[in-house]
Design a protein around this motif. Structure first.
Motif, PDB file in Angstrom:
ATOM      1  N   THR A  83       0.859  -1.220   0.557  1.00  0.00           N
ATOM      2  CA  THR A  83       0.160   0.154  -0.115  1.00  0.00           C
ATOM      3  C   THR A  83       1.250   1.581   0.010  1.00  0.00           C
ATOM      4  O   THR A  83       1.130   1.839   0.789  1.00  0.00           O
ATOM      5  CB  THR A  83      -0.972   0.069   1.263  1.00  0.00           C
ATOM      6  OG1 THR A  83      -0.092   0.240   2.176  1.00  0.00           O
ATOM      7  CG2 THR A  83      -1.669  -1.532   1.650  1.00  0.00           C
ATOM      8  N   ALA A  84       1.551   1.135  -1.429  1.00  0.00           N
ATOM      9  CA  ALA A  84       2.525   2.539  -1.502  1.00  0.00           C
ATOM     10  C   ALA A  84       1.448   3.576  -0.730  1.00  0.00           C
ATOM     11  O   ALA A  84       0.621   4.254  -1.210  1.00  0.00           O
ATOM     12  CB  ALA A  84       2.818   2.380  -2.964  1.00  0.00           C
ATOM     13  N   PRO A  85       1.881   4.823  -0.277  1.00  0.00           N
ATOM     14  CA  PRO A  85       1.267   6.105   0.530  1.00  0.00           C
ATOM     15  C   PRO A  85       1.986   6.993  -1.051  1.00  0.00           C
ATOM     16  O   PRO A  85       1.942   6.889  -1.794  1.00  0.00           O
ATOM     17  CB  PRO A  85       2.971   6.823   1.462  1.00  0.00           C
ATOM     18  CG  PRO A  85       3.114   5.841   1.900  1.00  0.00           C
ATOM     19  CD  PRO A  85       3.403   4.374   1.328  1.00  0.00           C
ATOM     20  N   ALA A  86       0.974   8.053  -0.773  1.00  0.00           N
ATOM     21  CA  ALA A  86       0.987   9.022  -1.876  1.00  0.00           C
ATOM     22  C   ALA A  86       2.411   9.924  -2.091  1.00  0.00           C
ATOM     23  O   ALA A  86       2.204   9.829  -3.304  1.00  0.00           O
ATOM     24  CB  ALA A  86      -0.282   9.573  -1.962  1.00  0.00           C
TER      25      ALA A  86
ATOM     26  N   ALA B  18       3.721   9.604  -6.337  1.00  0.00           N
ATOM     27  CA  ALA B  18       4.081  11.097  -6.783  1.00  0.00           C
ATOM     28  C   ALA B  18       5.893  11.221  -7.046  1.00  0.00           C
ATOM     29  O   ALA B  18       6.276  11.408  -7.770  1.00  0.00           O
ATOM     30  CB  ALA B  18       3.606  12.220  -5.864  1.00  0.00           C
ATOM     31  N   LEU B  19       6.816  10.043  -6.459  1.00  0.00           N
ATOM     32  CA  LEU B  19       7.827  10.520  -6.374  1.00  0.00           C
ATOM     33  C   LEU B  19       8.142   9.836  -7.405  1.00  0.00           C
ATOM     34  O   LEU B  19       9.546  10.271  -8.330  1.00  0.00           O
ATOM     35  CB  LEU B  19       8.411  10.109  -5.017  1.00  0.00           C
ATOM     36  CG  LEU B  19      10.388  10.230  -5.020  1.00  0.00           C
ATOM     37  CD1 LEU B  19      10.947  11.351  -5.221  1.00  0.00           C
ATOM     38  CD2 LEU B  19      10.876   9.455  -3.979  1.00  0.00           C
TER      39      LEU B  19
ATOM     40  N   VAL C 201       4.592   4.287 -13.411  1.00  0.00           N
ATOM     41  CA  VAL C 201       5.124   3.115 -12.891  1.00  0.00           C
ATOM     42  C   VAL C 201       4.241   1.680 -11.997  1.00  0.00           C
ATOM     43  O   VAL C 201       3.195   2.271 -10.853  1.00  0.00           O
ATOM     44  CB  VAL C 201       7.009   2.731 -11.790  1.00  0.00           C
ATOM     45  CG1 VAL C 201       7.451   1.629 -11.320  1.00  0.00           C
ATOM     46  CG2 VAL C 201       7.372   4.080 -12.445  1.00  0.00           C
ATOM     47  N   SER C 202       4.184   0.632 -12.677  1.00  0.00           N
ATOM     48  CA  SER C 202       2.977  -0.426 -12.233  1.00  0.00           C
ATOM     49  C   SER C 202       3.128  -1.541 -12.120  1.00  0.00           C
ATOM     50  O   SER C 202       4.985  -1.616 -12.715  1.00  0.00           O
ATOM     51  CB  SER C 202       2.399  -0.279 -13.153  1.00  0.00           C
ATOM     52  OG  SER C 202       2.381  -0.474 -14.610  1.00  0.00           O
ATOM     53  N   VAL C 203       3.327  -2.023 -11.127  1.00  0.00           N
ATOM     54  CA  VAL C 203       3.758  -3.490 -11.141  1.00  0.00           C
ATOM     55  C   VAL C 203       3.030  -4.167 -11.148  1.00  0.00           C
ATOM     56  O   VAL C 203       2.320  -4.115 -10.617  1.00  0.00           O
ATOM     57  CB  VAL C 203       4.376  -3.691  -9.432  1.00  0.00           C
ATOM     58  CG1 VAL C 203       4.831  -4.721  -8.835  1.00  0.00           C
ATOM     59  CG2 VAL C 203       5.321  -2.079  -9.494  1.00  0.00           C
ATOM     60  N   ALA C 204       2.952  -5.557 -11.567  1.00  0.00           N
ATOM     61  CA  ALA C 204       2.212  -6.359 -11.922  1.00  0.00           C
ATOM     62  C   ALA C 204       2.842  -7.672 -10.617  1.00  0.00           C
ATOM     63  O   ALA C 204       3.875  -8.502 -11.210  1.00  0.00           O
ATOM     64  CB  ALA C 204       1.717  -6.726 -13.320  1.00  0.00           C
ATOM     65  N   LEU C 205       1.761  -8.073 -10.203  1.00  0.00           N
ATOM     66  CA  LEU C 205       2.039  -8.650  -9.350  1.00  0.00           C
ATOM     67  C   LEU C 205       1.561 -10.208  -9.512  1.00  0.00           C
ATOM     68  O   LEU C 205       1.673 -11.519  -9.086  1.00  0.00           O
ATOM     69  CB  LEU C 205       1.450  -9.372  -7.941  1.00  0.00           C
ATOM     70  CG  LEU C 205       2.072  -7.525  -6.583  1.00  0.00           C
ATOM     71  CD1 LEU C 205       1.688  -7.384  -5.518  1.00  0.00           C
ATOM     72  CD2 LEU C 205       3.192  -7.926  -6.987  1.00  0.00           C
TER      73      LEU C 205
END
Length: 115
Positions: free
Chosen positions: A82-85, A89-90, A99-103
């Motif tokens: 649950t990456a913080p905002a 944004a960074l 950037v997206s990570v597919a699990l």
């Protein structure tokens, strides 16, 4: 030509280099007798036990260290899932794109049960 102090000293060193002191046979016999007297009989080493989980826990620092390790592990998973905002944004600023990570999990969590 008279010998200087350095020449005399060099001559003494040369004589000393040529000497090879050898112990006499009586001394060697006494040394061997002492060595044989001090030698132990047959010694069988006890087998070392394999390290168990308590040994690993002690090597890591005991319960307080394992508590901190468990807390850091849980916090790392929580922040990673649950990456913080601020992190969201960074990331585009660092890589210049989204950037997206597919699990490997679809939107439907029950898709994992499909064969």
């Amino acid at each position: 030509m008279a010998m200087t102090d350095e020449d005399e000293l060099e001559m003494i060193f040369a004589q000393a280099r040529g000497l090879r002191p050898e112990p006499d046979d009586d001394l060697m016999a006494r040394l061997m007798a002492d060595a044989l007297r001090e030698m132990p009989g047959t010694v069988v080493a006890a087998p070392r036990p394999k390290p168990g989980w308590r040994d690993w826990m002690r090597a890591l620092g005991g319960w307080p260290a394992l508590g901190g390790l468990a807390a850091a592990t849980v916090a790392g998973f929580w922040i990673g899932l649950t990456a913080p905002a601020g992190v969201s944004a960074l990331a585009p600023g660092l890589w210049g794109e989204d950037v997206s990570v597919a699990l490997g999990v679809d939107e439907d969590l029950l898709s994992l049960l499909e064969g």
